[in-house]
Design a protein around this motif. Structure first.
Motif, short mmCIF file in Angstrom:
data_model
loop_
_atom_site.label_atom_id
_atom_site.label_comp_id
_atom_site.label_asym_id
_atom_site.label_seq_id
_atom_site.Cartn_x
_atom_site.Cartn_y
_atom_site.Cartn_z
N VAL A 44 83.26 -9.79 28.54
CA VAL A 44 84.59 -9.31 28.97
C VAL A 44 85.14 -10.29 30.00
CG1 VAL A 44 85.88 -7.40 29.99
CG2 VAL A 44 83.81 -6.93 28.65
N MET A 45 86.33 -10.77 29.76
CA MET A 45 86.95 -11.71 30.69
C MET A 45 88.19 -11.09 31.34
SD MET A 45 86.30 -14.76 28.21
CE MET A 45 85.40 -13.47 27.32
N LYS A 63 79.46 -6.06 34.20
CA LYS A 63 79.92 -7.17 35.05
C LYS A 63 80.89 -8.01 34.24
CE LYS A 63 77.25 -7.83 38.98
NZ LYS A 63 77.72 -8.30 40.30
N PHE A 64 82.13 -8.10 34.65
CA PHE A 64 83.11 -8.90 33.93
C PHE A 64 83.13 -10.33 34.47
CE2 PHE A 64 85.89 -4.85 33.17
CZ PHE A 64 84.89 -4.32 32.38
N ILE A 65 83.59 -11.23 33.64
CA ILE A 65 83.70 -12.64 34.03
C ILE A 65 85.15 -12.87 34.46
CG2 ILE A 65 83.40 -15.01 33.22
CD1 ILE A 65 81.51 -13.76 31.03
N LYS A 66 85.33 -13.29 35.73
CA LYS A 66 86.68 -13.31 36.29
C LYS A 66 87.18 -14.73 36.52
CE LYS A 66 85.95 -8.76 38.08
NZ LYS A 66 85.81 -7.84 39.20
N PHE A 67 88.43 -14.95 36.20
CA PHE A 67 89.04 -16.26 36.36
C PHE A 67 90.19 -16.20 37.36
CE2 PHE A 67 86.99 -16.26 32.25
CZ PHE A 67 86.27 -17.44 32.31
N ILE A 101 73.52 -19.34 34.83
CA ILE A 101 74.15 -19.44 33.51
C ILE A 101 75.67 -19.24 33.63
CG2 ILE A 101 74.14 -18.61 31.12
CD1 ILE A 101 71.55 -20.12 32.08
N ILE A 102 76.10 -18.18 34.33
CA ILE A 102 77.56 -18.00 34.44
C ILE A 102 78.19 -19.17 35.19
CG2 ILE A 102 77.74 -16.64 36.58
CD1 ILE A 102 79.89 -15.01 35.25
N MET A 124 75.62 -8.19 29.85
CA MET A 124 76.42 -8.91 30.84
C MET A 124 77.48 -9.79 30.18
SD MET A 124 73.47 -9.95 33.58
CE MET A 124 74.27 -9.61 35.15
N GLY A 125 77.30 -10.10 28.91
CA GLY A 125 78.26 -10.97 28.25
C GLY A 125 78.20 -12.39 28.78
#
Lengths: 282, 282, 282, 282
Positions: A163-164, A197-201, B238-239, B268-269
């Motif tokens: 998820v981004m 946990k989302f990946i945030k930009f 990794i992230i 975690m994606g």
């Protein structure tokens, strides 16, 4: 910390990165006289880019809003947005299938460039999700909040997919008195409900600055010492530029006001190299 | 996601970034046979660096621990630590005065290189703090926790100065059963008490990767596609590598175990390009 | 910790407090055979109350759903809900004006009993807010999420008024696979955007137990040692009962499953006096 | 909200609950003239209790500090502390074995009354922990912070036992300029490192008020409407009293200052029934 005219500051750099909201424009439109800054930069052959957390439109549409306001020098080549970072991440890490998104069709522009099929949460059928391989939060418009956010939460319970979040802002101004809930707040709510946990930009994360700097390098040789970041927010623009290792100028036309800037700089320990009344070159 | 031998992976890169703990060593010492990896890399002319959140020692001392274990190829040039990032930030943003630090005299190595006078919290006199212009959290040793943490909290109430955290880890293993509280946890506690925002360095923040990549560039021309990050922790190594835009390999000798890796990657994606049993080249 | 039949447990008490969801009913309807429990309690003259965080309906409507399922013994006198606590707080602390609410007209039942004028956020005009003296989060239905949540955020920026959350649950099940976002999650999002502190009601906060106990005292003399709390969730029902000082029984028909209960009791350190397979008396 | 003399307020109640710090005393000692308040209460036969989050000493020692200051009317019967709540919880839920504690021997007073064997973390041997069945955070003194906090973290990794926090305060004043780290902050740090959920006692949690009210009931018949809570902190004393359903008076001699009280009451929506300059009866 003393206040310096922006003109004196900018003369020492070859490339300037501008934050958009609070620096070039506000909820009433473009900052008065900011066109002089761009005329000056062009005359002095100082290059510039706009770094924005706005992922609601593609760079072309974002640029168009400047062109419509008479700023024809701000074309899509000048726009670096957090949506581009999400697009690059998808391109590298998600090889096939569909990418679901929260936002308008216009915001999905970023996703289609990856070769993946973009699917609005509004059009998603929870019985057909086997090939949905990613989800991206892009914008707070383009869907039914109640129906589609509930659908989104259940999608994440049924599919373990990355998820981004392409815009981590909590709210944004819509007039001088009123704000609107930004997609970053919606993403925080869903993260909290699902325990994921989302990946945030987006700023202050350094990846925005790396992306902009590499973009600059693709057009000209440039040393980091010759790059200036101009922003109105200590905790995104200034700390991001500081940690990336470029000089930073705080302007007082947005989130940080003249009456508080000294106290806030001290309290947060986020120290810009310059403080300017605005980004206008007189 | 299938498991690939590390040798098959590493052959495709020109530079490798290694996390230290859980990849090269663990609480019992160096990972068995990991020396073969370094012999192989040298033979194949693949360059390598170690990226660590350990700010308790300078790069020379960190390297010495590898040299003492017989890894003479790991000299101080090969070490990139979060302490270096704090040092660079100080060098750019704090022009004069003293920098107070929490840690051993050894950890203060980083600070002295900035030209600032380093002052251990243990030696600080709260009546003489007018020239203390920054504070850095470096290590959990070298001070009296009760006396000096109370002193530190009061320093931050009396002086509005930037605060840096050079290691954001919460705990670290000291044996196969036991852990110790890391300086990152102490920093979180003080941040919570004082209501301040600290400036944090170390993975997963991209600045560690930028710093390592720029360091690499200073010795050879290299494309990001030819760089591999090897780590044992999805949410830091990794992230961080993924967002910086380099390929990533997860090894199963540390925080992420063979029986859980697939579930955790999905949940975690955070998707590595490769999963390897270890970083050992057989 | 061994498992005991509910009948053996309940025989030792004079009053039983039941959680509703996961104890008496689940997303498929009433728990099979739970009617036997109520028949038994009535025969044995053991009194009972249902303590629920559901503020979406008044006690009459909540009771009606039991009556419709054939449980005529569960009338509105038996229902203690977190909405009642919000109502009592309003009654004591807000003397005049209007109370805005998020929820259905049905959920506003609680507010009208206070003598204040209840005003749905859906009907609120942001130009007429001078007499709005409180805001209550009641339910996730009865309004347009996008339009009305944005309106609500701006109301809180324009008016410094107390905000109450009558249901702190994050989500609730709507089938055996699907959940819905609960009003507690919406409240958390708004709290985060506005930086305000809301006043929250419902388990595990002790006020729910005080209210239920005082309600019980109003009908009969009873010692706390003769009261049992029955719930399926350690972190709301059981800790709440434990801290209030009454005995607690965990049932395994909801959030806490037979395969995990021992581990979770140990890990959380929230220790029920009894564990029962269900609240059914056979 | 207008300011009322405390005398006019207190005349309408039969029992008064006082917070200690910021109401009766501050870092310089007892609040000047506060003895007149107690003389008045006794003359008027208004009963009183002191509700404190201080678990560092037993009620006898806490009372002694008042007696030493000449307040002989404040004997141990008048003290209600969060340590008592932890003691009651242990008494009900931990049947045998040892209870480890963080604090001075003096603070362990509470634990010994439960019949359990109290064991200071300073004396704990990690090889002999099979009969350690609970852990309580009592005070920030009486142990070596570095050695014993590391020991404590490992105890919690090796034993799944309930953990209680008897004082949730983050810091406390030691002079008019200086504070000290309170045991509540240490507990938060350990909770964060271990990922456990601790059971917390003390205001604003209602259990403190229940305990005090029940204690009052054991000596005399009293209606809740005849009880007043007096405190200096909106988010502990006043909200706690409000939610328990008793009247509340905010005094301006501690955390909430005369110049800010109106703004803070509005911003937090925590509304005392009265605001008084101090708790002194002139």
């Amino acid at each position: 910390m003393e206040i310096t005219e922006f003109k004196k500051v900018v003369d020492n750099y070859d490339v300037v990165f501008f934050d958009a909201f609070g620096v070039l424009k506000n909820s009433s439109g473009m900052i008065p006289h900011i066109e002089k800054t761009f005329e000056y930069l062009i005359r002095k052959k100082i290059d510039f880019y706009i770094l924005t957390n706005d992922a609601s439109k593609g760079p072309k549409s974002l640029a168009q809003s400047y062109i419509d306001a008479g700023f024809t020098m701000i074309n899509e080549e000048k726009i670096i947005s957090s949506g581009m970072l999400a697009r690059e991440y998808l391109r590298m890490k998600v090889k096939d299938g569909k990418v679901a998104y929260l936002g308008t069709k216009q915001s999905a522009h970023y996703l289609e460039e990856t070769g993946l099929k973009a699917l609005s949460i509004a059009d998603l059928d929870l019985n057909k999700i086997d090939d949905v391989n990613a989800l991206v939060f892009l914008d707070d418009e383009g869907f039914d909040w109640r129906e589609d956010l509930n659908k989104l939460v259940n999608l994440l319970r049924l599919r373990n997919i990355p998820v981004m979040v392409a815009n981590t802002d909590k709210s944004y101004p819509v007039s001088d008195r009123m704000v609107a809930i930004a997609v970053g707040s919606i993403a925080d709510m869903v993260e909290n409900i699902t325990g994921r946990k989302f990946i945030k930009f987006g700023k202050p994360d350094s990846s925005m600055f790396i992306f902009a700097y590499e973009h600059t390098l693709s057009t000209r040789e440039i040393d980091k010492e010759r790059v200036l970041m101009v922003g109105d927010t200590l905790f995104t623009d200034i700390i991001g530029g500081n940690k990336f290792g470029i000089d930073t100028a705080l302007v007082l036309t947005g989130n940080t006001l003249k009456e508080h800037y000294e106290e806030r700089i001290k309290a947060m320990g986020i120290i810009p190299d310059f403080v300017c009344p605005s980004a206008v070159v007189y």
